[in-house]
Design a protein around this motif. Structure first.
Motif, PDB file in Angstrom:
ATOM      1  N   ARG A 200       0.831  -1.202   0.000  1.00  0.00           N
ATOM      2  CA  ARG A 200       0.000   0.000   0.000  1.00  0.00           C
ATOM      3  C   ARG A 200       0.872   1.261   0.000  1.00  0.00           C
ATOM      4  O   ARG A 200       0.514   2.260  -0.610  1.00  0.00           O
ATOM      5  N   ILE A 201       2.006   1.172   0.686  1.00  0.00           N
ATOM      6  CA  ILE A 201       2.886   2.342   0.798  1.00  0.00           C
ATOM      7  C   ILE A 201       4.077   2.156  -0.129  1.00  0.00           C
ATOM      8  O   ILE A 201       4.859   1.212   0.028  1.00  0.00           O
ATOM      9  N   GLN A 202       4.198   3.031  -1.111  1.00  0.00           N
ATOM     10  CA  GLN A 202       5.309   2.953  -2.048  1.00  0.00           C
ATOM     11  C   GLN A 202       6.501   3.753  -1.536  1.00  0.00           C
ATOM     12  O   GLN A 202       6.347   4.750  -0.836  1.00  0.00           O
ATOM     13  N   ILE A 203       7.698   3.271  -1.897  1.00  0.00           N
ATOM     14  CA  ILE A 203       8.937   3.950  -1.512  1.00  0.00           C
ATOM     15  C   ILE A 203       9.301   4.933  -2.625  1.00  0.00           C
ATOM     16  O   ILE A 203       9.391   4.535  -3.790  1.00  0.00           O
ATOM     17  N   PRO A 204       9.505   6.211  -2.293  1.00  0.00           N
ATOM     18  CA  PRO A 204       9.791   7.209  -3.342  1.00  0.00           C
ATOM     19  C   PRO A 204      11.047   6.878  -4.146  1.00  0.00           C
ATOM     20  O   PRO A 204      12.006   6.300  -3.612  1.00  0.00           O
ATOM     21  N   PHE A 205      10.990   7.214  -5.434  1.00  0.00           N
ATOM     22  CA  PHE A 205      12.137   7.102  -6.359  1.00  0.00           C
ATOM     23  C   PHE A 205      12.585   5.658  -6.587  1.00  0.00           C
ATOM     24  O   PHE A 205      13.740   5.410  -6.940  1.00  0.00           O
ATOM     25  N   THR A 206      11.699   4.693  -6.408  1.00  0.00           N
ATOM     26  CA  THR A 206      12.065   3.285  -6.609  1.00  0.00           C
ATOM     27  C   THR A 206      11.232   2.623  -7.706  1.00  0.00           C
ATOM     28  O   THR A 206      11.287   1.406  -7.866  1.00  0.00           O
ATOM     29  N   GLU A 207      10.459   3.424  -8.441  1.00  0.00           N
ATOM     30  CA  GLU A 207       9.627   2.914  -9.537  1.00  0.00           C
ATOM     31  C   GLU A 207       8.634   1.854  -9.057  1.00  0.00           C
ATOM     32  O   GLU A 207       8.501   0.786  -9.642  1.00  0.00           O
ATOM     33  N   GLY A 208       7.970   2.162  -7.942  1.00  0.00           N
ATOM     34  CA  GLY A 208       6.856   1.316  -7.509  1.00  0.00           C
ATOM     35  C   GLY A 208       7.175   0.295  -6.431  1.00  0.00           C
ATOM     36  O   GLY A 208       6.296  -0.481  -6.035  1.00  0.00           O
ATOM     37  N   LYS A 209       8.415   0.247  -5.933  1.00  0.00           N
ATOM     38  CA  LYS A 209       8.730  -0.690  -4.855  1.00  0.00           C
ATOM     39  C   LYS A 209       7.954  -0.286  -3.595  1.00  0.00           C
ATOM     40  O   LYS A 209       7.726   0.899  -3.349  1.00  0.00           O
ATOM     41  N   THR A 210       7.548  -1.269  -2.797  1.00  0.00           N
ATOM     42  CA  THR A 210       6.696  -0.996  -1.638  1.00  0.00           C
ATOM     43  C   THR A 210       7.389  -1.379  -0.334  1.00  0.00           C
ATOM     44  O   THR A 210       8.321  -2.188  -0.319  1.00  0.00           O
ATOM     45  N   VAL A 211       6.894  -0.805   0.756  1.00  0.00           N
ATOM     46  CA  VAL A 211       7.412  -1.127   2.083  1.00  0.00           C
ATOM     47  C   VAL A 211       7.179  -2.600   2.387  1.00  0.00           C
ATOM     48  O   VAL A 211       8.053  -3.294   2.913  1.00  0.00           O
ATOM     49  N   ALA A 212       5.981  -3.103   2.038  1.00  0.00           N
ATOM     50  CA  ALA A 212       5.659  -4.512   2.298  1.00  0.00           C
ATOM     51  C   ALA A 212       6.616  -5.442   1.550  1.00  0.00           C
ATOM     52  O   ALA A 212       7.091  -6.442   2.107  1.00  0.00           O
ATOM     53  N   GLY A 213       6.901  -5.114   0.303  1.00  0.00           N
ATOM     54  CA  GLY A 213       7.826  -5.926  -0.479  1.00  0.00           C
ATOM     55  C   GLY A 213       9.230  -5.911   0.084  1.00  0.00           C
ATOM     56  O   GLY A 213       9.896  -6.952   0.170  1.00  0.00           O
ATOM     57  N   SER A 214       9.689  -4.738   0.510  1.00  0.00           N
ATOM     58  CA  SER A 214      11.045  -4.611   1.045  1.00  0.00           C
ATOM     59  C   SER A 214      11.188  -5.352   2.378  1.00  0.00           C
ATOM     60  O   SER A 214      12.201  -6.014   2.624  1.00  0.00           O
ATOM     61  N   LEU A 215      10.185  -5.257   3.235  1.00  0.00           N
ATOM     62  CA  LEU A 215      10.231  -5.968   4.514  1.00  0.00           C
ATOM     63  C   LEU A 215      10.183  -7.484   4.304  1.00  0.00           C
ATOM     64  O   LEU A 215      10.847  -8.243   5.018  1.00  0.00           O
ATOM     65  N   THR A 216       9.407  -7.904   3.319  1.00  0.00           N
ATOM     66  CA  THR A 216       9.355  -9.333   2.988  1.00  0.00           C
ATOM     67  C   THR A 216      10.702  -9.808   2.482  1.00  0.00           C
ATOM     68  O   THR A 216      11.170 -10.893   2.841  1.00  0.00           O
ATOM     69  N   CYS A 217      11.337  -8.995   1.638  1.00  0.00           N
ATOM     70  CA  CYS A 217      12.665  -9.316   1.116  1.00  0.00           C
ATOM     71  C   CYS A 217      13.657  -9.471   2.264  1.00  0.00           C
ATOM     72  O   CYS A 217      14.407 -10.458   2.328  1.00  0.00           O
ATOM     73  N   PHE A 218      13.673  -8.510   3.179  1.00  0.00           N
ATOM     74  CA  PHE A 218      14.586  -8.552   4.320  1.00  0.00           C
ATOM     75  C   PHE A 218      14.358  -9.823   5.145  1.00  0.00           C
ATOM     76  O   PHE A 218      15.311 -10.538   5.485  1.00  0.00           O
ATOM     77  N   SER A 219      13.103 -10.115   5.452  1.00  0.00           N
ATOM     78  CA  SER A 219      12.786 -11.271   6.295  1.00  0.00           C
ATOM     79  C   SER A 219      13.178 -12.577   5.622  1.00  0.00           C
ATOM     80  O   SER A 219      13.754 -13.472   6.266  1.00  0.00           O
ATOM     81  N   ALA A 220      12.881 -12.696   4.326  1.00  0.00           N
ATOM     82  CA  ALA A 220      13.175 -13.938   3.603  1.00  0.00           C
ATOM     83  C   ALA A 220      14.674 -14.177   3.495  1.00  0.00           C
ATOM     84  O   ALA A 220      15.145 -15.315   3.665  1.00  0.00           O
ATOM     85  N   ILE A 221      15.441 -13.114   3.227  1.00  0.00           N
ATOM     86  CA  ILE A 221      16.894 -13.268   3.133  1.00  0.00           C
ATOM     87  C   ILE A 221      17.484 -13.596   4.507  1.00  0.00           C
ATOM     88  O   ILE A 221      18.360 -14.468   4.620  1.00  0.00           O
ATOM     89  N   PHE A 222      17.004 -12.921   5.537  1.00  0.00           N
ATOM     90  CA  PHE A 222      17.519 -13.192   6.887  1.00  0.00           C
ATOM     91  C   PHE A 222      17.289 -14.653   7.279  1.00  0.00           C
ATOM     92  O   PHE A 222      18.215 -15.334   7.742  1.00  0.00           O
ATOM     93  N   ILE A 223      16.081 -15.146   7.088  1.00  0.00           N
ATOM     94  CA  ILE A 223      15.757 -16.522   7.487  1.00  0.00           C
ATOM     95  C   ILE A 223      16.561 -17.535   6.670  1.00  0.00           C
ATOM     96  O   ILE A 223      17.136 -18.477   7.225  1.00  0.00           O
ATOM     97  N   SER A 224      16.616 -17.333   5.339  1.00  0.00           N
ATOM     98  CA  SER A 224      17.335 -18.298   4.492  1.00  0.00           C
ATOM     99  C   SER A 224      18.831 -18.282   4.786  1.00  0.00           C
ATOM    100  O   SER A 224      19.479 -19.331   4.824  1.00  0.00           O
ATOM    101  N   CYS A 225      19.392 -17.082   5.023  1.00  0.00           N
ATOM    102  CA  CYS A 225      20.818 -16.970   5.338  1.00  0.00           C
ATOM    103  C   CYS A 225      21.112 -17.607   6.696  1.00  0.00           C
ATOM    104  O   CYS A 225      22.089 -18.357   6.840  1.00  0.00           O
ATOM    105  N   TYR A 226      20.290 -17.329   7.668  1.00  0.00           N
ATOM    106  CA  TYR A 226      20.505 -17.879   9.015  1.00  0.00           C
ATOM    107  C   TYR A 226      20.455 -19.405   8.988  1.00  0.00           C
ATOM    108  O   TYR A 226      21.317 -20.072   9.574  1.00  0.00           O
ATOM    109  N   LEU A 227      19.465 -19.948   8.308  1.00  0.00           N
ATOM    110  CA  LEU A 227      19.326 -21.411   8.263  1.00  0.00           C
ATOM    111  C   LEU A 227      20.488 -22.056   7.506  1.00  0.00           C
ATOM    112  O   LEU A 227      20.992 -23.107   7.917  1.00  0.00           O
TER     113      LEU A 227
END
Length: 216
Positions: free
Chosen positions: A137-164
């Motif tokens: 719902r909330i877009q990040i400025p100057f990123t051509e449509g990237k969203t806060v939800a997408g970025s947080l999901t990216c962070f969480s998925a990389i953290f979990i996969s890297c940790y495991l």
């Protein structure tokens, strides 16, 4: 009259949104399948690299034929089903950068760092845009449509996969929580950049290199 027009227009927008989500789900299912590649690399490194190179050549040939009006069984249908609007009547570059990113990460880095980079591509980048489509719902400025939800999901998925990956494969004394947080943060920053299909190259290569620096 206006009410009927508004209802019809709303229905068209809804259908387009559903089609967009289904396309994104299909595309990202291909991304997620790349998570199996590290297993194949550990079992048979050289044959896997050779198969990946062959896949790039075969796909590129199929795309050239498709653009010249000659359909290749299954490959052309899959490409058209997964293509974004910006890819219409163009060479769909995403699968090429995806496979090349995996190949280069596997060649440049040791097994665990390469796996971390590939998992970041599969899960982080793979789930980010899907989450953005569904929940953004909330877009990040100057990123051509990237969203806060997408970025947080990216962070969480990389953290979990890297940790495991580190938990099951790494025998060193490094704090794997700290390493995973650093790699997840870097991955989120790369994913936010408007790189289009080239994030498939940068994510596994840069994060694999960062993982090798932090772990070795």
């Amino acid at each position: 009259m206006m009410a009927l027009f508004s209802k019809k227009y709303s229905g068209i927008i809804s259908r387009q949104k559903i089609i967009g989500i289904l396309k994104e789900l299909f595309r990202k299912s291909i991304h997620l399948c790349s998570a199996f590649v590290p297993c194949f690399l550990w079992i048979a490194y050289k044959p896997t690299i050779a198969c990946l190179f062959a896949l790039v050549v075969f796909y590129s040939a199929a795309e050239i034929l498709r653009l010249n009006g000659k359909e290749v069984f299954l490959i052309s249908a899959v490409t058209e089903a997964a293509a974004r609007k910006r890819d219409e009547n163009k060479f769909v570059l995403g699968p090429v950068t995806l496979v090349l990113g995996i190949i280069l990460s596997a060649i440049l880095w040791e097994k665990l760092p390469a796996a971390i980079g590939i998992y970041a591509l599969a899960f982080g980048d793979g789930l980010a845009s899907l989450a953005g489509k569904l929940f953004g719902r909330i877009q990040i400025p100057f990123t051509e449509g990237k969203t806060v939800a997408g970025s947080l999901t990216c962070f969480s998925a990389i953290f979990i996969s890297c940790y495991l990956a580190c938990f099951f494969m790494f025998q060193g004394q490094t704090d794997i929580t700290k390493v995973s947080l650093i790699i997840a943060g870097a991955g989120m920053l790369i994913e936010i950049l408007p790189l289009k299909d080239f994030d498939n190259l940068f994510i596994p290569i840069l994060l694999g290199g960062l993982a090798q620096y932090l772990l070795c």
